[in-house]
Design a protein around this motif. Structure first.
Motif, short mmCIF file in Angstrom:
data_model
loop_
_atom_site.label_atom_id
_atom_site.label_comp_id
_atom_site.label_asym_id
_atom_site.label_seq_id
_atom_site.Cartn_x
_atom_site.Cartn_y
_atom_site.Cartn_z
N UNK A 13 33.06 -40.21 40.36
CA UNK A 13 32.89 -38.82 39.92
C UNK A 13 34.23 -38.11 40.01
N UNK A 14 34.39 -36.96 39.33
CA UNK A 14 35.62 -36.19 39.49
C UNK A 14 35.91 -35.85 40.96
N UNK A 15 34.88 -35.51 41.70
CA UNK A 15 35.07 -35.20 43.12
C UNK A 15 35.62 -36.40 43.88
N UNK A 16 35.09 -37.58 43.63
CA UNK A 16 35.57 -38.78 44.30
C UNK A 16 37.02 -39.09 43.91
N UNK A 17 37.38 -38.83 42.67
CA UNK A 17 38.74 -39.10 42.21
C UNK A 17 39.76 -38.13 42.80
N UNK A 18 39.36 -36.88 43.01
CA UNK A 18 40.35 -35.84 43.32
C UNK A 18 40.35 -35.36 44.77
N UNK A 19 39.44 -35.83 45.61
CA UNK A 19 39.41 -35.34 46.98
C UNK A 19 40.10 -36.21 48.02
N UNK A 20 40.53 -37.43 47.71
CA UNK A 20 41.21 -38.19 48.78
C UNK A 20 42.43 -37.42 49.30
N UNK A 21 42.54 -37.36 50.61
CA UNK A 21 43.67 -36.66 51.23
C UNK A 21 44.97 -37.44 51.04
N UNK A 22 44.86 -38.76 50.93
CA UNK A 22 46.02 -39.60 50.75
C UNK A 22 46.52 -39.45 49.31
N UNK A 27 46.44 -40.44 43.43
CA UNK A 27 47.19 -40.82 42.23
C UNK A 27 46.57 -42.05 41.58
N UNK A 28 46.20 -43.04 42.40
CA UNK A 28 45.57 -44.25 41.87
C UNK A 28 44.24 -43.93 41.21
N UNK A 29 43.49 -43.01 41.78
CA UNK A 29 42.21 -42.61 41.19
C UNK A 29 42.41 -41.94 39.84
N UNK A 30 43.50 -41.23 39.68
CA UNK A 30 43.77 -40.56 38.40
C UNK A 30 44.23 -41.56 37.35
N UNK A 31 45.12 -42.47 37.71
CA UNK A 31 45.64 -43.39 36.70
C UNK A 31 44.62 -44.42 36.25
N UNK A 32 43.52 -44.55 36.97
CA UNK A 32 42.47 -45.48 36.54
C UNK A 32 41.37 -44.79 35.75
N UNK A 33 41.57 -43.53 35.39
CA UNK A 33 40.59 -42.83 34.56
C UNK A 33 40.53 -43.57 33.22
N UNK A 34 39.33 -43.99 32.81
CA UNK A 34 39.22 -44.87 31.65
C UNK A 34 39.22 -44.18 30.29
N UNK A 35 38.95 -42.85 30.24
CA UNK A 35 38.84 -42.20 28.94
C UNK A 35 39.12 -40.70 29.05
N UNK A 36 39.36 -40.09 27.90
CA UNK A 36 39.73 -38.67 27.84
C UNK A 36 38.58 -37.79 28.35
N UNK A 37 37.35 -38.17 28.09
CA UNK A 37 36.21 -37.37 28.55
C UNK A 37 36.17 -37.27 30.07
N UNK A 38 36.49 -38.37 30.74
CA UNK A 38 36.52 -38.36 32.20
C UNK A 38 37.66 -37.49 32.70
N UNK A 39 38.82 -37.55 32.03
CA UNK A 39 39.93 -36.68 32.41
C UNK A 39 39.52 -35.22 32.27
N UNK A 40 38.84 -34.89 31.18
CA UNK A 40 38.39 -33.51 30.98
C UNK A 40 37.44 -33.07 32.09
N UNK A 41 36.56 -33.96 32.52
CA UNK A 41 35.65 -33.64 33.62
C UNK A 41 36.43 -33.42 34.91
N UNK A 42 37.47 -34.21 35.12
CA UNK A 42 38.31 -34.05 36.31
C UNK A 42 39.07 -32.73 36.27
N UNK A 43 39.57 -32.35 35.10
CA UNK A 43 40.28 -31.07 34.95
C UNK A 43 39.33 -29.92 35.25
#
Length: 69
Positions: A13-22, A27-43
């Motif tokens: 989920x966007x929350x899982x991708x963006x909340x790690x303190x490390x 950064x690894x969670x962001x670069x493994x986003x598979x599609x533009x729709x998921x990036x938009x959800x993260x934004x």
């Protein structure tokens, strides 16, 4: 990245991708986003919760990379 790793990366989920303190893990969670729709959800998640400029810039870079491929 194996097919299984790629498939699992798409289920975060966007929350899982963006909340790690490390920072490296986030950064690894962001670069493994598979599609533009998921990036938009993260934004959308980032804008509603943290609104961190570096995270938003990295998400914009990921969108550009996905669109160029």
């Amino acid at each position: 990245m194996s097919n299984q790793e790629s498939e699992n990366a798409g289920t975060l989920t966007p929350e899982q991708r963006l909340t790690p303190a490390n920072l490296d893990l986030r950064r690894a969670c962001i670069v493994t986003v598979p599609d533009v729709e998921t990036v938009q959800a993260c934004v959308a998640y980032e804008n509603a919760h943290q609104n961190r400029e570096p995270v938003l810039r990295r998400l914009a870079q990921q969108t550009a990379e996905l669109r160029s491929n």
